[in-house]
Scaffold this motif. Sequence first.
Motif, mmCIF file in Angstrom:
data_model
loop_
_atom_site.group_PDB
_atom_site.id
_atom_site.type_symbol
_atom_site.label_atom_id
_atom_site.label_comp_id
_atom_site.label_asym_id
_atom_site.label_seq_id
_atom_site.Cartn_x
_atom_site.Cartn_y
_atom_site.Cartn_z
ATOM 1 N N ALA A 177 -49.248 10.950 27.600
ATOM 2 C CA ALA A 177 -48.411 12.135 27.771
ATOM 3 C C ALA A 177 -47.385 12.250 26.654
ATOM 4 O O ALA A 177 -47.162 13.336 26.096
ATOM 5 C CB ALA A 177 -47.715 12.085 29.128
ATOM 6 N N VAL A 178 -46.753 11.137 26.300
ATOM 7 C CA VAL A 178 -45.753 11.167 25.231
ATOM 8 C C VAL A 178 -46.431 11.420 23.887
ATOM 9 O O VAL A 178 -45.922 12.159 23.038
ATOM 10 C CB VAL A 178 -44.948 9.855 25.209
ATOM 11 N N LYS A 179 -47.592 10.823 23.707
ATOM 12 C CA LYS A 179 -48.352 11.015 22.469
ATOM 13 C C LYS A 179 -48.770 12.477 22.304
ATOM 14 O O LYS A 179 -48.706 13.034 21.198
ATOM 15 C CB LYS A 179 -49.573 10.098 22.498
ATOM 16 N N THR A 180 -49.175 13.108 23.388
ATOM 17 C CA THR A 180 -49.562 14.518 23.327
ATOM 18 C C THR A 180 -48.378 15.387 22.921
ATOM 19 O O THR A 180 -48.502 16.287 22.079
ATOM 20 C CB THR A 180 -50.112 14.980 24.684
ATOM 21 N N ALA A 181 -47.212 15.125 23.501
ATOM 22 C CA ALA A 181 -46.013 15.886 23.136
ATOM 23 C C ALA A 181 -45.694 15.698 21.658
ATOM 24 O O ALA A 181 -45.325 16.654 20.960
ATOM 25 C CB ALA A 181 -44.835 15.441 23.999
ATOM 26 N N PHE A 182 -45.839 14.481 21.176
ATOM 27 C CA PHE A 182 -45.589 14.191 19.764
ATOM 28 C C PHE A 182 -46.557 14.952 18.862
ATOM 29 O O PHE A 182 -46.147 15.605 17.892
ATOM 30 C CB PHE A 182 -45.703 12.683 19.538
ATOM 31 N N LEU A 183 -47.841 14.896 19.168
ATOM 32 C CA LEU A 183 -48.840 15.547 18.324
ATOM 33 C C LEU A 183 -48.711 17.065 18.349
ATOM 34 O O LEU A 183 -49.067 17.743 17.379
ATOM 35 C CB LEU A 183 -50.245 15.133 18.759
ATOM 36 N N ASP A 184 -48.195 17.608 19.437
ATOM 37 C CA ASP A 184 -48.026 19.055 19.544
ATOM 38 C C ASP A 184 -46.711 19.539 18.940
ATOM 39 O O ASP A 184 -46.484 20.749 18.853
ATOM 40 C CB ASP A 184 -48.095 19.487 21.013
ATOM 41 N N SER A 185 -45.837 18.624 18.536
ATOM 42 C CA SER A 185 -44.539 19.005 17.983
ATOM 43 C C SER A 185 -44.680 19.445 16.531
ATOM 44 O O SER A 185 -45.537 18.944 15.796
ATOM 45 C CB SER A 185 -43.561 17.827 18.063
ATOM 46 N N TYR A 186 -43.804 20.343 16.115
ATOM 47 C CA TYR A 186 -43.856 20.841 14.735
ATOM 48 C C TYR A 186 -43.323 19.766 13.799
ATOM 49 O O TYR A 186 -42.231 19.234 13.999
ATOM 50 C CB TYR A 186 -43.035 22.120 14.590
ATOM 51 N N ASP A 187 -44.114 19.458 12.761
ATOM 52 C CA ASP A 187 -43.724 18.391 11.847
ATOM 53 C C ASP A 187 -43.411 18.950 10.467
ATOM 54 O O ASP A 187 -43.854 20.032 10.090
ATOM 55 C CB ASP A 187 -44.831 17.338 11.743
ATOM 56 N N PHE A 188 -42.644 18.169 9.698
ATOM 57 C CA PHE A 188 -42.276 18.499 8.327
ATOM 58 C C PHE A 188 -42.505 17.279 7.439
ATOM 59 O O PHE A 188 -42.723 16.167 7.932
ATOM 60 C CB PHE A 188 -40.793 18.892 8.239
ATOM 61 N N TYR A 189 -42.406 17.523 6.121
ATOM 62 C CA TYR A 189 -42.402 16.420 5.145
ATOM 63 C C TYR A 189 -43.672 15.583 5.276
ATOM 64 O O TYR A 189 -43.636 14.359 5.351
ATOM 65 C CB TYR A 189 -41.158 15.563 5.360
ATOM 66 N N ASP A 190 -44.832 16.279 5.335
ATOM 67 C CA ASP A 190 -46.128 15.597 5.421
ATOM 68 C C ASP A 190 -46.198 14.662 6.619
ATOM 69 O O ASP A 190 -46.541 13.485 6.498
ATOM 70 C CB ASP A 190 -46.421 14.830 4.131
ATOM 71 N N ASN A 191 -45.826 15.193 7.797
ATOM 72 C CA ASN A 191 -45.936 14.455 9.062
ATOM 73 C C ASN A 191 -44.992 13.260 9.150
ATOM 74 O O ASN A 191 -45.265 12.288 9.843
ATOM 75 C CB ASN A 191 -47.379 13.977 9.298
ATOM 76 N N TYR A 192 -43.859 13.359 8.466
ATOM 77 C CA TYR A 192 -42.881 12.263 8.444
ATOM 78 C C TYR A 192 -41.791 12.452 9.492
ATOM 79 O O TYR A 192 -41.278 11.485 10.048
ATOM 80 C CB TYR A 192 -42.266 12.198 7.046
ATOM 81 N N ILE A 193 -41.427 13.695 9.752
ATOM 82 C CA ILE A 193 -40.372 14.022 10.700
ATOM 83 C C ILE A 193 -40.845 15.176 11.580
ATOM 84 O O ILE A 193 -41.740 15.925 11.205
ATOM 85 C CB ILE A 193 -39.061 14.411 9.969
ATOM 86 N N VAL A 194 -40.242 15.317 12.755
ATOM 87 C CA VAL A 194 -40.602 16.413 13.652
ATOM 88 C C VAL A 194 -39.344 17.186 14.023
ATOM 89 O O VAL A 194 -38.226 16.656 13.988
ATOM 90 C CB VAL A 194 -41.300 15.922 14.943
ATOM 91 N N ASP A 195 -39.536 18.452 14.359
ATOM 92 C CA ASP A 195 -38.430 19.229 14.896
ATOM 93 C C ASP A 195 -38.033 18.621 16.239
ATOM 94 O O ASP A 195 -38.854 18.524 17.160
ATOM 95 C CB ASP A 195 -38.841 20.691 15.075
ATOM 96 N N TYR A 196 -36.773 18.194 16.328
ATOM 97 C CA TYR A 196 -36.339 17.443 17.509
ATOM 98 C C TYR A 196 -36.450 18.296 18.774
ATOM 99 O O TYR A 196 -36.982 17.860 19.801
ATOM 100 C CB TYR A 196 -34.907 16.959 17.289
ATOM 101 N N LYS A 197 -35.962 19.527 18.719
ATOM 102 C CA LYS A 197 -36.008 20.354 19.925
ATOM 103 C C LYS A 197 -37.440 20.679 20.320
ATOM 104 O O LYS A 197 -37.765 20.739 21.515
ATOM 105 C CB LYS A 197 -35.214 21.646 19.732
ATOM 106 N N ASP A 198 -38.311 20.881 19.343
ATOM 107 C CA ASP A 198 -39.696 21.184 19.697
ATOM 108 C C ASP A 198 -40.352 19.998 20.403
ATOM 109 O O ASP A 198 -41.155 20.188 21.320
ATOM 110 C CB ASP A 198 -40.502 21.570 18.451
#
Length: 690
Positions: free
Chosen positions: A320-341
């Motif tokens: 479940a946590v992994k799915t939320a992570f993979l669905d989150s908007y990422d930046f910097y070539d998958n290095y960081i994610v939008d925290y609120k997303d």
Amino acid sequence: MSKKFLAMFSVSFLVALLTISWSSFSFTGNSSLTPSPVLPSFQTQPSPADGPLAFDYDWLVLNYIDGDNNLEAEAIGDMNELEVAKVSSSRVMILALVDRASGYDDTNGDWTGTRLYEITHDSDADIIASTLLVDYGELNMGQASTLELLLNYGFANYSAEKIWLNLWDHGGGIDGICWDDESGNDYLSINEMQSAIATSTTTYGRTLDLISHDACFMNMIEVAYELRDYADFFVASEDSIPGMGYNYTAIIDDLEADTTMNAETLAGVLVDTYEDMYDSITTDVTLSALNLSYIVDFAVLTDYLAHNLTAVLNDGQISAVKTAFLDSYDFYDNYIVDYKDFVDQLLANTTLMSSYPALQAIATSVQSAFSNLVVANYQHSSYSGKAQGVTIFMPVPSSTYQSYIDNYVGHLDRFAGIDWLSNVYWDEFLDLFYSLYDTTSIYPVISLDELLTSQSINYDESQFFEFNAPEDAIYLFSLSILDGDIDLYLRDYYSNDIIAYSQFYNPDDGSTEKIQHYFKGGKYLIEIYGFELSHYNFIITQEEPTILQLNSLVSGSSGSQEGTDSNHYMQIFNHFYQITLLEGDYQITITYDSDVVDFDLFLLSTNFVELNKSASIYDKDEIVVNVNSETTYIIAVYSYSGHGSFNLIVTVYTPPSPSPSGFIPGFTAAIALVALLGLNTIVFLRKKRS
């Protein structure tokens, strides 16, 4: 790891917190994860006024411009932007410490050291006419003492009610800012940046009203938290920043028009002028402003969230946590994610939330807290609302980022001394998250040679499968469409990026979607997308190169990477052949109709290392190879654009006969013609690749 965040709380929150037993976080199952305590609302209390003070200026603007790299020309450009807008004898004082490089821009005397300027008005957008205060020679802009130098000079020599510090250069988020080529590519780590600001502000008894970073990827929660004690507002981008950077002329125009504006208003001006400058000319642009008076309280909420996430991971909820992570908007070539997303994706899992009410409570609190923290946010419409102001460290767990993950959770290397890691439980949560990441799959697993038959897919539905390629090899992904229209995608398992595809119009272009290429062993994600209610069979097979004989003509056909002009026949389908050649010279030739298709020719070793290639734009590609002893080769035919067929043959190479006197041999003639006709001919002869 010892956490020292209690020392940061307001007294009222500390009293409330001391009534809570940390044993409430003990976890033995879904129902025993105690809901997070109701947190008090946070209010920042203004300090009592000490009475009006006499200041020479309403605003002191300190620009730390590191142009000692490939951004030198842009640094000169932004200096001129500041000059154009500066009003003489105004209540705004602007300083710029600027360092130049060698070899990128030769204007304005082409000096290469570090200079401190007092910005004065000049309508010439090309010539720097400001007052030179100090020529320091070469300074290292990646050293904390250089940033201190600018701050100390400003504090010691100018009396201003409000102060804005602007750091300008390349940025890497939590990795650092301000890379200096002449100083061994040194840079300011986030801890060094904080140290410089802390030393100067403490020495002179001042704080900063606004800090901005005109540099890529800097609006990370970890970076903003580092500035919490030294500024009121922080402006930066979640994503990359175009080379032109901020619109300094527009910003200073607005500031000069109202020098009494407060820091929050000026932060909004930075965001608004950025939107005005870029919204109609590019897409990947964001800029946001944070109210740092809320960030300590926000860190407390994040700490609770991280503890709750750790608890649900320990209860087996990695999928479940992994799915939320993979669905989150990422930046910097998958290095960081939008925290609120990321928080939004967690809350979108209603099953997870109903099973863990404590997680739901704290995630909802974090989600709500963004409205106080993020006071201005511009994101281009291309982000679909998912760039919501601030990112957080959460890279894909790949070989590229493993050392960064290790250093983050270990507080090592460039991450040493970062306060967020010592005060918030996020690094411990990530340590557990990544240790469990590969222990479960969130998608059905499909094996090599496993046939899926008569599968159904709906309109606008994506079906995902996980595939583990057992070794480096040629793989064929075959999707037979029984009815309807379906596309096939192969994605990177960790980053979710598309790495291959087949996008035929079915059935007009055919009833089979195929991807064939040489892939490294490891995990992949397969996406099957339905354009309408459809049915299909699917199988993955491992292929061997077709054995090729000398002087034997073979043919092949396929769609291509770019497809036709009407976007038909788009697919990644490459052809592989194997041939063993004895000592001698040989010619490998493919022919095709370049009016309808373009193929490229590659010569590879048996472990698929490129040895030679031909990528012409005409009807034929050729490679001549000299073989010193018996050798086996792989020949790859790569489909680049269009749709059609090719013929391939390997023959003994016969050098062309000498041309009659007075004539130039064919290849030499082409070179001579290029020399005669000039650069435009060279461009015409090259294949144009996007």
